[in-house]
Design a protein around this motif. Structure first.
Motif, PDB file in Angstrom:
ATOM      1  N   GLN A 233      47.397  33.116  16.845  1.00 32.74           N
ATOM      2  CA  GLN A 233      46.004  33.093  17.271  1.00 32.74           C
ATOM      3  C   GLN A 233      46.014  33.366  18.769  1.00 32.74           C
ATOM      4  O   GLN A 233      46.486  32.540  19.546  1.00 32.74           O
ATOM      5  N   LYS A 234      45.515  34.557  19.123  1.00 40.63           N
ATOM      6  CA  LYS A 234      45.565  34.953  20.521  1.00 40.63           C
ATOM      7  C   LYS A 234      44.599  34.098  21.341  1.00 40.63           C
ATOM      8  O   LYS A 234      43.565  33.651  20.845  1.00 40.63           O
ATOM      9  N   ALA A 235      44.947  33.916  22.591  1.00 38.55           N
ATOM     10  CA  ALA A 235      44.118  33.075  23.459  1.00 38.55           C
ATOM     11  C   ALA A 235      42.783  33.757  23.717  1.00 38.55           C
ATOM     12  O   ALA A 235      42.733  34.873  24.240  1.00 38.55           O
ATOM     13  N   ARG A 236      41.696  33.097  23.337  1.00 31.77           N
ATOM     14  CA  ARG A 236      40.348  33.630  23.583  1.00 31.77           C
ATOM     15  C   ARG A 236      39.939  33.396  25.028  1.00 31.77           C
ATOM     16  O   ARG A 236      39.017  34.005  25.527  1.00 31.77           O
ATOM     17  N   SER A 237      40.608  32.426  25.659  1.00 30.73           N
ATOM     18  CA  SER A 237      40.266  31.958  27.010  1.00 30.73           C
ATOM     19  C   SER A 237      38.919  31.239  27.016  1.00 30.73           C
ATOM     20  O   SER A 237      38.308  31.042  28.066  1.00 30.73           O
ATOM     21  N   VAL A 238      38.427  30.926  25.829  1.00 22.54           N
ATOM     22  CA  VAL A 238      37.187  30.153  25.696  1.00 22.54           C
ATOM     23  C   VAL A 238      37.448  29.091  24.633  1.00 22.54           C
ATOM     24  O   VAL A 238      37.972  29.393  23.560  1.00 22.54           O
ATOM     25  N   ASP A 239      37.090  27.839  24.950  1.00 22.10           N
ATOM     26  CA  ASP A 239      37.281  26.761  23.994  1.00 22.10           C
ATOM     27  C   ASP A 239      36.164  26.822  22.953  1.00 22.10           C
ATOM     28  O   ASP A 239      35.001  26.544  23.245  1.00 22.10           O
ATOM     29  N   ALA A 240      36.523  27.221  21.728  1.00 22.54           N
ATOM     30  CA  ALA A 240      35.525  27.422  20.673  1.00 22.54           C
ATOM     31  C   ALA A 240      34.787  26.131  20.332  1.00 22.54           C
ATOM     32  O   ALA A 240      33.641  26.161  19.887  1.00 22.54           O
ATOM     33  N   LYS A 241      35.444  24.999  20.546  1.00 23.31           N
ATOM     34  CA  LYS A 241      34.813  23.719  20.193  1.00 23.31           C
ATOM     35  C   LYS A 241      33.689  23.376  21.169  1.00 23.31           C
ATOM     36  O   LYS A 241      32.682  22.787  20.820  1.00 23.31           O
ATOM     37  N   LYS A 242      33.890  23.750  22.440  1.00 25.29           N
ATOM     38  CA  LYS A 242      32.877  23.434  23.454  1.00 25.29           C
ATOM     39  C   LYS A 242      31.763  24.492  23.507  1.00 25.29           C
ATOM     40  O   LYS A 242      30.620  24.178  23.779  1.00 25.29           O
ATOM     41  N   CYS A 243      32.127  25.743  23.288  1.00 25.77           N
ATOM     42  CA  CYS A 243      31.190  26.863  23.485  1.00 25.77           C
ATOM     43  C   CYS A 243      29.971  26.738  22.582  1.00 25.77           C
ATOM     44  O   CYS A 243      30.089  26.494  21.388  1.00 25.77           O
ATOM     45  N   SER A 244      28.790  26.964  23.167  1.00 27.33           N
ATOM     46  CA  SER A 244      27.559  26.900  22.379  1.00 27.33           C
ATOM     47  C   SER A 244      27.098  28.297  21.983  1.00 27.33           C
ATOM     48  O   SER A 244      26.138  28.453  21.246  1.00 27.33           O
ATOM     49  N   GLY A 245      27.772  29.321  22.480  1.00 21.58           N
ATOM     50  CA  GLY A 245      27.412  30.698  22.136  1.00 21.58           C
ATOM     51  C   GLY A 245      26.166  31.173  22.859  1.00 21.58           C
ATOM     52  O   GLY A 245      25.476  32.082  22.394  1.00 21.58           O
ATOM     53  N   CYS A 246      25.857  30.596  24.015  1.00 23.46           N
ATOM     54  CA  CYS A 246      24.615  30.963  24.717  1.00 23.46           C
ATOM     55  C   CYS A 246      24.685  32.381  25.279  1.00 23.46           C
ATOM     56  O   CYS A 246      23.665  33.027  25.477  1.00 23.46           O
ATOM     57  N   GLY A 247      25.884  32.864  25.550  1.00 24.14           N
ATOM     58  CA  GLY A 247      26.038  34.249  26.000  1.00 24.14           C
ATOM     59  C   GLY A 247      25.818  34.476  27.479  1.00 24.14           C
ATOM     60  O   GLY A 247      25.857  35.610  27.956  1.00 24.14           O
ATOM     61  N   LEU A 248      25.602  33.416  28.232  1.00 23.11           N
ATOM     62  CA  LEU A 248      25.349  33.532  29.669  1.00 23.11           C
ATOM     63  C   LEU A 248      26.526  34.196  30.389  1.00 23.11           C
ATOM     64  O   LEU A 248      26.342  35.058  31.256  1.00 23.11           O
ATOM     65  N   CYS A 249      27.736  33.802  30.017  1.00 23.59           N
ATOM     66  CA  CYS A 249      28.947  34.345  30.646  1.00 23.59           C
ATOM     67  C   CYS A 249      29.028  35.860  30.468  1.00 23.59           C
ATOM     68  O   CYS A 249      29.278  36.595  31.427  1.00 23.59           O
ATOM     69  N   ALA A 250      28.772  36.327  29.232  1.00 29.37           N
ATOM     70  CA  ALA A 250      28.865  37.758  28.934  1.00 29.37           C
ATOM     71  C   ALA A 250      27.815  38.523  29.725  1.00 29.37           C
ATOM     72  O   ALA A 250      28.042  39.645  30.181  1.00 29.37           O
ATOM     73  N   GLU A 251      26.648  37.884  29.895  1.00 33.47           N
ATOM     74  CA  GLU A 251      25.544  38.513  30.605  1.00 33.47           C
ATOM     75  C   GLU A 251      25.860  38.656  32.096  1.00 33.47           C
ATOM     76  O   GLU A 251      25.549  39.669  32.715  1.00 33.47           O
ATOM     77  N   LYS A 252      26.473  37.626  32.661  1.00 33.62           N
ATOM     78  CA  LYS A 252      26.678  37.596  34.115  1.00 33.62           C
ATOM     79  C   LYS A 252      28.000  38.205  34.575  1.00 33.62           C
ATOM     80  O   LYS A 252      28.184  38.427  35.773  1.00 33.62           O
ATOM     81  N   CYS A 253      28.908  38.459  33.667  1.00 39.52           N
ATOM     82  CA  CYS A 253      30.226  38.971  34.060  1.00 39.52           C
ATOM     83  C   CYS A 253      30.083  40.218  34.930  1.00 39.52           C
ATOM     84  O   CYS A 253      29.472  41.202  34.519  1.00 39.52           O
ATOM     85  N   PRO A 254      30.622  40.223  36.137  1.00 42.84           N
ATOM     86  CA  PRO A 254      30.436  41.370  37.033  1.00 42.84           C
ATOM     87  C   PRO A 254      31.282  42.590  36.656  1.00 42.84           C
ATOM     88  O   PRO A 254      31.003  43.701  37.106  1.00 42.84           O
ATOM     89  N   SER A 255      32.306  42.401  35.834  1.00 39.31           N
ATOM     90  CA  SER A 255      33.133  43.531  35.435  1.00 39.31           C
ATOM     91  C   SER A 255      32.415  44.279  34.310  1.00 39.31           C
ATOM     92  O   SER A 255      32.102  43.706  33.277  1.00 39.31           O
ATOM     93  N   ARG A 256      32.088  45.537  34.537  1.00 38.92           N
ATOM     94  CA  ARG A 256      31.298  46.286  33.552  1.00 38.92           C
ATOM     95  C   ARG A 256      31.960  47.608  33.171  1.00 38.92           C
ATOM     96  O   ARG A 256      31.285  48.542  32.771  1.00 38.92           O
ATOM     97  N   LYS A 257      33.270  47.686  33.344  1.00 42.18           N
ATOM     98  CA  LYS A 257      33.919  48.980  33.121  1.00 42.18           C
ATOM     99  C   LYS A 257      34.381  49.185  31.680  1.00 42.18           C
ATOM    100  O   LYS A 257      34.485  50.303  31.209  1.00 42.18           O
TER     101      LYS A 257
END
Lengths: 661, 136
Positions: A233-257
């Protein structure tokens, strides 16, 4: 002296056409130990089998030789027949005079001579056959499904509904596979997401199903009923148990390449992303190759803004080891690269796209929100040209020699949908043949032509030249003999399907074979279409060959039925034809251990008394549960200490002697 | 001969006229060729009946109009009777023929010319239908 009965089968005219079966029976009657010989039209039929049973009883037969088709076909049939008559089933020997003789020869006299020789060899071997007793092994009541596309999901749901635990291993961050990318499905045009996403939810919430997404199978050992599999199981770098799936991180991530895999590169995504809004699990993953934090140690914005503090840069891969009774391979397919097809300008001109890109481009949830515009200037195209067989049925080496099977239907679907939604847009399809065998498939394609006015042109496109804002498509209408040029605004290429790039490696890990195009090989193309050659491993979907959704779902159900049949067994009969070590002869060199492909041989220390002195010695020991009876070790053994039951060295030599008679 | 590349389209006035006259749909044709295989007049045709249908599918009415075929067709309807897709090639050919005759304003067959062409064995019905077919 043994009392051997020989039964020669005609196999209708299959054998009798090339072999004088009566003469084979006559010659067999004179072979050493043979007390009874008979030929019959269909030895495998009930009448034929009764003939064998009756002869065993009447003539007190101690060995049975059936000269017929390959033992692959009917050895188990005749073993059961002998067992029913009270004879140990392993005292039956099959002489293959069909595949090895009748089918490959034309000269009847020569064929008969060879059939007699093969029968003589079988008689010689049968004389030395020993009664064997099959052992038993248990069945782990858990199935592994590799691949979380529609094939894997359907298989898993069917197995889980039957009451067995199922684990799905999916390589990408979400289940759903290719079907999730598709807009509408032929021939009924239901929305793909509407019929797939409920299944994804069913799989995720099923009490018997465990999902391992962003995971890969790392190693497989064991055998039918008792596989042991390591899953990384590859590291997601996100704790699935804590994550609420709000998507804020994906929205704000400055890397867009990074290009979105899900949108076929038509849109970019963040380094931390959820592949698509309906993804399951709805947990983002960090693409460590793209992430600024992982590359430079700076940024970490996602971690700072996450309201649940779920981002975990330290998370490491995890290896889970699990036992399974059955494995279903459902790894799917890919589309070929088009870099060898320069004449179509793919990659050179933004308005030449693949069919899968077209799916995303016209998808309501796609990069344009379903607005039909071309990639270059975001204007609505007026003329769209579809090109079929781009790399399919191509023996030049640029593509694949097989028919990709799904393109005729999805191209008709694409063209029809355009004409339905935008009657002012002209749609033309260049084709070599239109192949639409399937329930309501041909009617569907004809509807595109007759009701929606899609222009079908039999012939290929030779070249595409961009001219101002147009793409000049040069082709031929082979039916009228006219050369054709169309000033298109958008060109859609139906690129060939291919097996997954890592299919062969996975096949090697599972000990299942792949064909020349890396599609997994079924055990029999007609009679065992969902089984692999390795017991307990089944195939579902396009990993076995190009397939559409209806066919994939049927095959997935069939593979599930096979897996359930296996899991429902209390005990499995093991093959008694395994090797044994004569410890008195074994020198402990362990050459056998090195050659064994199944890891069935290991060193063992024994104690023995040598002239009153107690000493220990290392010898080879066979794990009968793992041994597949390949016989490799018997050849490698320098001391001749290993023998394969049912195929002993003496038996093989007796066969050779009988053939060289 | 110089070959020019064509752009297949169904959006031409000429095609609309032909389809209006005949009321049949060339798009139904799958190019099996049964019409050409069955046609008793095919030996005199430069464009075979299935090619006529294909040209009409691609909107090239002028090529059909310029062909010998439309005048060689005997209107026996064998093609239409045997067509597996209900395309009715005879109707399509008839429509192209009519579109030519109507536009030309002239008659392909003039009544005065009939006596020279007719013989004793020719049924009267053939003469009547020939005039109907080839004259305005």
């Amino acid at each position: 002296m043994q009392r051997i009965g020989v039964f020669v089968c005609w196999c209708g005219s299959n054998i009798a056409g090339t072999v004088d079966v009566a003469q084979v029976a006559q010659s067999a009657a004179a072979m050493p130990g043979v007390v009874y010989a008979k030929d019959y039209q269909y030895m495998c039929s009930e009448v034929g089998q009764n003939m064998i049973k009756q002869a065993i009883a009447e003539h007190g037969l101690t060995r049975v030789v059936v000269a017929s088709c390959s033992p692959r076909m009917h050895e188990s049939t005749f073993r059961k027949t002998a067992a029913a008559a009270g004879l140990n089933p392993y005292l039956v020997e099959v002489a293959n005079i069909r595949e090895h003789c009748a089918w490959i020869h034309k000269d009847k006299a020569e064929g008969t001579k060879k059939a007699i020789a093969l029968t003589r060899a079988a008689v010689a071997k049968a004389t030395l056959n020993a009664p064997l007793v099959a052992g038993e092994s248990g069945v782990e009541k858990r199935a592994l499904v590799i691949g979380g596309g529609i094939a894997g999901l359907q298989t898993a749901l069917d197995i889980a509904d039957a009451g067995y635990a199922v684990d799905i291993v999916e390589k990408s961050p979400s289940i759903g596979g290719k079907m999730a990318q598709i807009d509408k499905t032929f021939p009924t045009l239901d929305c793909s997401a509407c019929i797939l996403t409920p299944k994804m939810v069913d799989a995720a919430t099923h009490e018997n199903i465990t999902l391992y997404t962003y995971s890969e199978v790392e190693s497989v050992s064991g055998f039918v009923g008792n596989f042991e599999v390591a899953i990384r199981q590859k590291a997601r770098s996100v704790d699935a148990k804590k994550c609420s799936g709000c998507g804020l991180c994906a929205e704000k991530c400055p890397s867009r390449k990074a290009k979105s895999e899900f949108d076929e590169g038509l849109r970019t995504r963040g380094a931390i992303y959820i592949p698509f809004p309906q993804a399951i699990p709805n947990v983002p993953v960090i693409d460590r190759d793209e992430c600024t934090y992982f590359k430079t140690g700076k940024c970490g914005l996602c971690s700072k803004i996450c309201p649940a503090s779920a981002v975990s840069f330290e998370q490491a891969d995890e290896v889970i080891t699990q036992r399974y009774g059955a494995i279903v391979v459902a790894t799917g397919f890919d589309m070929i690269e088009l870099d060898k097809f320069g004449e179509y300008q793919y990659g050179q001109h933004p308005d030449v796209i693949t069919s899968l890109e077209f799916e995303r481009l016209t998808n309501a949830a796609g990069p344009t929100g379903g607005k039909f515009v071309r990639p270059s200037d975001h204007k609505k195209p007026k003329k769209v040209v579809f090109v079929q067989c781009v790399g399919s049925r191509d023996t030049s080496g640029r593509g694949k020699p097989y028919c990709s099977k799904i393109c005729c239907m999805y191209t008709a679907k694409h063209a029809m949908l355009i004409r339905d939604k935008y009657p002012d847009v002209e749609a033309s399809v260049f084709y070599i043949d239109v192949r639409t065998p399937g329930k309501n498939f041909d009617e569907f394609q004809r509807r595109a032509v007759e009701e929606y006015g899609v222009q079908y042109i039999k012939g290929m496109v030779g070249k595409i030249f961009p001219e101002q804002d147009k793409l000049m498509v040069h082709g031929v209408d082979a039916l009228s003999g006219e050369t054709v040029v169309i000033d298109a605004d958008l060109v859609v290429l139906a690129s060939a399907t291919k097996a997954k790039d890592d299919a062969e490696a996975l096949g090697r890990m599972l000990s299942i074979s792949t064909d020349t195009h890396d599609f997994f090989t079924e055990a029999h193309p007609k009679l065992r279409p969902v089984e692999s050659h390795t017991a307990g491993i089944f195939l579902a979907g396009a990993c076995q060959g190009p397939k559409d959704i209806p066919e994939t779902v049927s095959q997935a159900g069939a593979a599930a039925a096979k897996a359930i049949g296996l899991l429902s067994k209390k005990k499995l009969v093991t093959n008694p034809c395994v090797t044994t070590v004569n410890e008195a002869l074994c020198s402990g060199c362990l050459a056998c251990e090195k050659i064994c492909p199944y890891g069935a041989i290991a060193a063992k220390t024994i104690e023995l008394t040598n002239n009153g002195v107690k000493e220990t010695r290392v010898v080879a020991a066979v794990n009968e549960a793992l041994c597949q009876g390949c016989g490799g070790c018997t050849v490698a053994c320098r001391a001749g200490a290993i023998d394969l039951k049912g195929f002993t060295n003496r038996q093989i030599m007796a066969e050779v002697d009988a053939i060289c008679f | 001969m110089i070959r020019t590349k064509v752009t297949p389209t169904t959006q031409t006035e000429a095609l609309a006229e032909v389809l209006d006259i005949c009321g049949t749909n060339a798009a139904n044709c799958m190019q099996c060729g049964k019409c050409s295989a069955t046609c008793p007049a095919s030996s005199r045709m430069d464009v075979l009946p299935h090619q006529v249908v294909r040209l009409l599918q691609a909107g090239q009415v002028e090529k059909v109009a310029a062909s010998q075929t439309i005048w060689s067709c005997a209107s026996c309807f064998a093609c239409s009777a045997r067509c597996p897709r209900k395309v009715d090639p005879a109707r399509l050919i008839e429509a192209v023929r009519l579109s030519v005759v109507r536009k030309a304003g002239g008659n392909y067959l003039k009544a005065d010319a009939v006596p020279a062409l007719a013989d004793e064995a020719m049924p009267q019905q053939a003469l009547v239908s020939a005039l109907r077919k080839y004259s305005k």
